[in-house]
Design an enzyme around this catalytic site. Structure first.
Site, PDB file in Angstrom:
ATOM      1  N   CYS A 115       0.817  -1.215   0.000  1.00  0.00           N
ATOM      2  CA  CYS A 115       0.000   0.000   0.000  1.00  0.00           C
ATOM      3  C   CYS A 115       0.851   1.266   0.000  1.00  0.00           C
ATOM      4  O   CYS A 115       0.329   2.360  -0.209  1.00  0.00           O
ATOM      5  CB  CYS A 115      -0.931  -0.002   1.212  1.00  0.00           C
ATOM      6  N   HIS A 245      -2.201   6.787   4.127  1.00  0.00           N
ATOM      7  CA  HIS A 245      -2.866   5.702   3.393  1.00  0.00           C
ATOM      8  C   HIS A 245      -4.263   5.527   3.954  1.00  0.00           C
ATOM      9  O   HIS A 245      -4.454   5.459   5.182  1.00  0.00           O
ATOM     10  CB  HIS A 245      -2.052   4.422   3.532  1.00  0.00           C
ATOM     11  N   ASN A 276     -10.556   1.163   0.983  1.00  0.00           N
ATOM     12  CA  ASN A 276      -9.097   1.025   0.999  1.00  0.00           C
ATOM     13  C   ASN A 276      -8.664   0.533  -0.382  1.00  0.00           C
ATOM     14  O   ASN A 276      -8.883  -0.621  -0.732  1.00  0.00           O
ATOM     15  CB  ASN A 276      -8.696   0.033   2.091  1.00  0.00           C
TER      16      ASN A 276
END
Length: 320
Positions: A115, A245, A276
């Site tokens: 990520c 993030h 996400n």
């Protein structure tokens, strides 16, 4: 001659037309109404259609970033393609993307920093410019996490979404991308990894020990954010936005409580309607902040990418 440095000159995002709401998932998994949104901070997550291939989603985001930067595809010297969900493919997707957008003279390569991949890509782009290997670089993150998410696993399906984000990094005479504060924690690799295929399944699905992941990042990432400010020689007074993030709304809230940024700092929360989206989440969040005028061109933002591996990368950037 003073060395060139990189700065952001364009941001673009592609959000698929499909979505999956938390209300739908509450019904599917027989949860009390509102439970999933409460524990994830996600009201809906983006879902790709079959036609939304990795390269097509990336190209849509790239076209917008190039337009924002005022560049043509032929101006690009290099294409960096980040993805944590592109499985079962040996060919370089950056090459396909370069061809799709018309940047046929550009070099390119793929990267997987989990990520944190977009933040790693910005760091690499800035370094390539400083080394005089390129002057215009496209950094793209594209994810189809629905491909690797078990629809029967509430712990993952309630979190992840699909999307693409892009940025143009251009040579400049002044710093626009601060020093990276990055690292890895290999012992955490089993906490987010592929599980053996289920009977009848054609591919492994993502397995995530969500509790361990949230606890580890929640305890370590606030200091990484502080270190990135220190590395840039800045304080919160210089920062207009904090863009972590977009992993989980409750984890973002916990980090903000520990960091205690001043009231003038806008905290990105595109997770509410995007979900996400792994390495695409930071460029999507930047695009949302710019589109809503929550930040202005020239403002500074603290980016904090982290995810599977475990990996992390934080830096301060000047917004285009």
């Amino acid at each position: 001659m003073a060395p060139d440095t990189g700065r952001l000159t364009g941001i673009g995002a592609y959000r698929p037309g499909g979505s999956l709401t938390s209300a739908e998932l509450d019904t599917r998994f027989d949860h009390e109404e509102g439970w999933i949104e409460q524990i994830t901070g996600i009201r809906s997550r983006l879902k790709a259609d079959p036609d939304d291939t990795f390269v097509e989603m990336a190209a849509q985001a790239a076209d917008k970033a190039l337009a924002h930067a005022g560049l043509q595809p032929q101006d690009l010297d290099c294409v960096l393609f980040s993805s944590a969900s592109s499985v079962g493919r040996a060919a370089c997707r950056a090459a396909g993307l370069a061809h799709r957008v018309g940047a046929d003279r550009a070099g390119g390569f793929d990267l997987n920093g989990g990520c944190a991949g977009f933040s790693y890509g910005l760091t690499l782009a800035s370094g390539l410019i400083a080394a005089r290997q390129a002057r215009q670089i496209l950094v793209v993150a594209a994810e189809r996490l629905s491909d690797i998410t078990d629809p029967d696993d509430c712990g993952t399906v309630m979190v992840f979404g699909d999307a693409a984000g892009a940025a143009v990094v251009s040579a400049a005479g002044r710093d626009g991308i601060g020093p990276a504060v990055w690292g890895t924690h290999g012992p955490g690799e089993p906490w987010m990894t592929g599980a053996p295929p289920k009977p009848g399944a054609t591919r492994p699905y993502l397995h995530m020990d969500g509790t361990r992941v949230v606890r580890w990042f929640g305890s370590h990432m606030p200091q990484v954010a502080r270190d990135a400010l220190d590395a840039a020689g800045l304080t919160w007074d210089d920062i207009a936005a904090f863009v972590p993030h977009q992993c989980n709304g409750r984890l973002i809230d916990a980090m903000v409580r520990r960091l205690r940024p001043p009231a003038h700092v806008t905290v990105a929360r595109s997770i509410v309607t995007d979900g996400n989206t792994s390495s695409a989440s930071i460029p999507l969040a930047l695009e949302s902040l710019l589109a809503s005028a929550a930040v202005r061109p020239g403002d500074k933002a603290l980016l904090l990418g982290f995810g599977a591996g475990l990996t992390w990368c934080a830096q301060v950037v000047e917004l285009p």
